[in-house]
Design a protein around this motif. Structure first.
Motif, short mmCIF file in Angstrom:
data_model
loop_
_atom_site.label_atom_id
_atom_site.label_comp_id
_atom_site.label_asym_id
_atom_site.label_seq_id
_atom_site.Cartn_x
_atom_site.Cartn_y
_atom_site.Cartn_z
N ILE A 25 -11.62 -15.17 -1.93
CA ILE A 25 -11.49 -13.75 -1.55
C ILE A 25 -12.27 -12.96 -2.66
O ILE A 25 -12.16 -13.08 -3.89
CB ILE A 25 -10.16 -13.51 -1.45
CG1 ILE A 25 -9.40 -14.24 -0.52
CG2 ILE A 25 -9.73 -12.00 -1.24
CD1 ILE A 25 -9.71 -14.33 0.70
N GLN A 26 -12.74 -11.99 -2.14
CA GLN A 26 -13.55 -10.76 -3.02
C GLN A 26 -12.36 -10.50 -3.97
O GLN A 26 -11.38 -9.93 -3.51
CB GLN A 26 -14.23 -9.67 -2.33
CG GLN A 26 -15.28 -10.27 -1.36
CD GLN A 26 -15.71 -9.00 -0.60
OE1 GLN A 26 -16.47 -8.24 -1.15
NE2 GLN A 26 -15.70 -9.15 0.62
N GLU A 27 -12.77 -9.87 -5.26
CA GLU A 27 -11.81 -9.59 -6.15
C GLU A 27 -11.13 -8.40 -5.81
O GLU A 27 -9.96 -8.11 -5.75
CB GLU A 27 -12.41 -9.57 -7.43
CG GLU A 27 -11.73 -9.31 -8.64
CD GLU A 27 -12.07 -9.03 -10.03
OE1 GLU A 27 -11.84 -8.27 -10.85
OE2 GLU A 27 -13.19 -10.01 -10.09
N GLU A 28 -11.95 -7.40 -5.28
CA GLU A 28 -11.42 -6.10 -4.70
C GLU A 28 -10.52 -6.19 -3.59
O GLU A 28 -9.93 -5.35 -3.13
CB GLU A 28 -12.77 -5.01 -4.56
CG GLU A 28 -13.58 -5.17 -3.50
CD GLU A 28 -14.80 -6.00 -3.91
OE1 GLU A 28 -15.78 -6.27 -3.18
OE2 GLU A 28 -14.62 -6.60 -5.12
N LYS A 29 -10.85 -7.15 -3.04
CA LYS A 29 -10.01 -7.49 -1.62
C LYS A 29 -8.78 -8.13 -1.61
O LYS A 29 -7.84 -8.44 -0.81
CB LYS A 29 -10.81 -8.09 -0.53
CG LYS A 29 -11.93 -7.26 -0.10
CD LYS A 29 -11.53 -5.99 0.83
CE LYS A 29 -12.99 -5.43 1.22
NZ LYS A 29 -12.53 -4.58 2.16
N GLY A 30 -8.29 -8.87 -3.01
CA GLY A 30 -7.33 -9.60 -3.21
C GLY A 30 -5.89 -9.11 -2.92
O GLY A 30 -5.01 -9.53 -2.59
N GLY A 31 -6.01 -7.64 -3.03
CA GLY A 31 -4.56 -6.98 -2.78
C GLY A 31 -4.38 -6.56 -1.62
O GLY A 31 -3.52 -5.64 -1.16
#
Length: 189
Positions: free
Chosen positions: A170-176
């Motif tokens: 998962i892309q870091e900025e999409k993890g949440g």
């Protein structure tokens, strides 16, 4: 000259990442009284390729909340657009995904949608185990797992299909994204 450099630096520093918004649509069926909310993260009415959550841009994510007289249900939806290999079928009988959190914990979700054997399969998953006795009991189990997710971010997902499994980073900025969609849905209730 100094003003131009300052202006360029100010523009660059503010445009490195524009956070996508969470879109939530709400509906109530007049005949059944079923209330449903649907959320996804992205700009506009539909998800675009750049809104996909994995690094290869092959996975779309959305979340639904449904409530009726029997209880509440929280469902996560994934659509897969594999470019390099055939995943096979996402099976309603033994399909699942496992979410790997950045703290090392894992959370398993059970598929609750029909089997999909298309080139770009989609499936819906719930946060509770098969055999749960009531929809409300399932929702309470879902809330426990979402509480765990909200304390962390998702770093990978493992999708099980009939040809094995496939991992997506998962892309870091999409993890949440799970937490952001869940909170947006709860805000609309």
């Amino acid at each position: 000259m100094k003003r131009i450099i300052f202006l360029v630096m100010a523009l660059v520093s503010q445009s490195y990442y524009v956070k996508a918004q969470v879109n939530v649509s709400k509906s109530i069926d007049e005949f059944t009284g079923i209330q449903s909310l649907y959320a996804f993260e992205g700009k506009g009415r539909y998800q675009r390729i750049k809104d996909r959550i994995d690094k290869l841009k092959e996975v779309e994510f959305s979340m639904s909340y449904v409530s009726n007289k029997e209880g509440r249900l929280l469902v996560v939806h994934f659509s897969f657009y594999p470019r390099y290999s055939d995943m096979g079928c996402l099976s309603k009988y033994d399909g699942k995904i496992i979410l790997l959190l950045d703290n090392g914990k894992t959370i398993e979700c059970t598929q609750n949608s029909e089997t999909d054997c298309s080139d770009s399969p989609s499936a819906s998953y719930v946060f509770y185990e098969k055999g749960v006795k009531s929809i409300e009991q399932g929702f309470l189990q879902s809330e426990e797992k979402l509480e765990e997710i909200s304390k962390s971010v998702i770093s990978k997902i493992r999708v099980y299909a009939n040809k094995g499994y496939r991992d997506y980073e998962i892309q870091e900025e999409k993890g949440g994204v799970f937490t952001r969609c869940y909170e947006a849905i709860m805000d609309k209730l």
